[in-house]
Write a protein that holds these residues in place. Sequence first.
Motif, PDB file in Angstrom:
ATOM      1  N   SER A  20       0.913  -1.219  -0.121  1.00  7.45           N
ATOM      2  CA  SER A  20       0.182  -0.198   0.051  1.00  7.45           C
ATOM      3  C   SER A  20       0.814   1.347   0.161  1.00  7.45           C
ATOM      4  N   ALA A  21       2.259   1.147  -0.211  1.00 11.20           N
ATOM      5  CA  ALA A  21       3.088   2.280  -0.046  1.00 11.20           C
ATOM      6  C   ALA A  21       2.719   3.364  -0.956  1.00 11.20           C
ATOM      7  N   LEU A  22       2.340   2.997  -2.214  1.00  9.56           N
ATOM      8  CA  LEU A  22       2.061   4.320  -3.255  1.00  9.56           C
ATOM      9  C   LEU A  22       0.844   5.006  -2.725  1.00  9.56           C
ATOM     10  N   ARG A  23      -0.383   4.258  -2.382  1.00  8.90           N
ATOM     11  CA  ARG A  23      -1.534   4.870  -1.958  1.00  8.90           C
ATOM     12  C   ARG A  23      -1.037   5.930  -0.466  1.00  8.90           C
ATOM     13  N   ASP A  24      -0.257   5.015   0.265  1.00 11.35           N
ATOM     14  CA  ASP A  24       0.154   6.136   1.713  1.00 11.35           C
ATOM     15  C   ASP A  24       0.802   7.352   1.199  1.00 11.35           C
TER      16      ASP A  24
END
Length: 379
Positions: free
Chosen positions: A324-328
């Motif tokens: 989920s790194a891109l979203r965060d």
Amino acid sequence: MSDLRNKNPEAGSSEITEKLHSRFFSDKFRDLKAYTPGEQPRVQQLIKLNTNENPWAPDPIVAERVAEEAGRLHLYSDPECTELRKILAEKLGLHPENLLMTNGSDEALNFAFMAFCDMNHPAFFPDITYGFYPVFARVNQVPFHEIPLREDWHIAPEDYYRCGGTVFLANPNAPTGLLLTLAQIEDILRANSDQVVVVDEAYVDFGGESAITLIERYENLLVTQTFSKSRSMAGLRLGFAAGSRALIRDLKTIQYSTNPYNVDRLAQAAGIACLEKDEINRSHAEKICRVREWTKEELLQRGFQATDSRANFLFVRHEKFPGSALRDQLRGKGILIRWFDLERIRDWSRISIGTREDMETLIRAVDQLLEEKDATGRD
Ligand code: PMP
């Protein structure tokens, strides 16, 4: 029956289901994990690329007609949506009796689960698809089977031959954006002539070809569409099902057994006005497709992988942003995108297409994130 927990692509932590039940809540829904819609933030400054809305508001005539209709709110709406259905049927080359108007296409899909699925007619749909299908199956207490997408996430029509139950296919599929051709849909229809095949065309106006033209030839075909995406009216709740008169009569029985006034006066007035301006909707959809291709190209140049999406969103991944790194990290820069906590697509994200300016802001934010990564030497 498949286990729904943690399988629904759109599932988050649903407090509704986990914490708030009274001791009176029916046992039949104890395990029900409600659908979790994408975030609708109260703050305005965020760029919303998380729920596949249209970046443009509908033509002002829609608001004018809604305001006029508001003066008649003391009267129930027309349960038949007579005028709206007539105009829409003409546009689609159908008879009004081939159409049922609904409160968003979600309602049409729910009606289809109610009308065409039971213990002897389980639901069949891909393992990666619209996260509401397993929820509809559960809430209606019907068994369902999730058919894995093939390696590159395409749907192989032969996986749906002689299913022995009702087939639900989003075309283009979500969140992959991948499209089945009409010939492939026909293959599936022919191979399931004793079962209903539901084709969910929520995103068809962004590069797909509608199966509505096949309705005359296939009595087992039901198509659902929405006014939420290419017609800019997600906030109003208007959708429809199209199919043979017999299938539509079945759905109508469900409508009149649950909520005859399912489409309110404002939605009917807005729908009619919106159809009068359909060329504007079409030109917005074309613009969205052009911006999608531009955005995709920019992301590919920055090391992203992307599917061949024919919807108003991109489905992408980058090895430097696992899980989920891109979203965060984009959220930290004021941009909302969607990530699904689902095994097979955990490293992928869905990015709705906004205006060209929105997407330029996204690309600048991605550049900053990549620079920050290079600067810290982190991967
Ligand atoms: N089908 C798919 C594949 C969707 O993504 C959505 C939107 N979340 C819907 C149907 C339902 O949209 P609506 O109820 O707004 O018509």
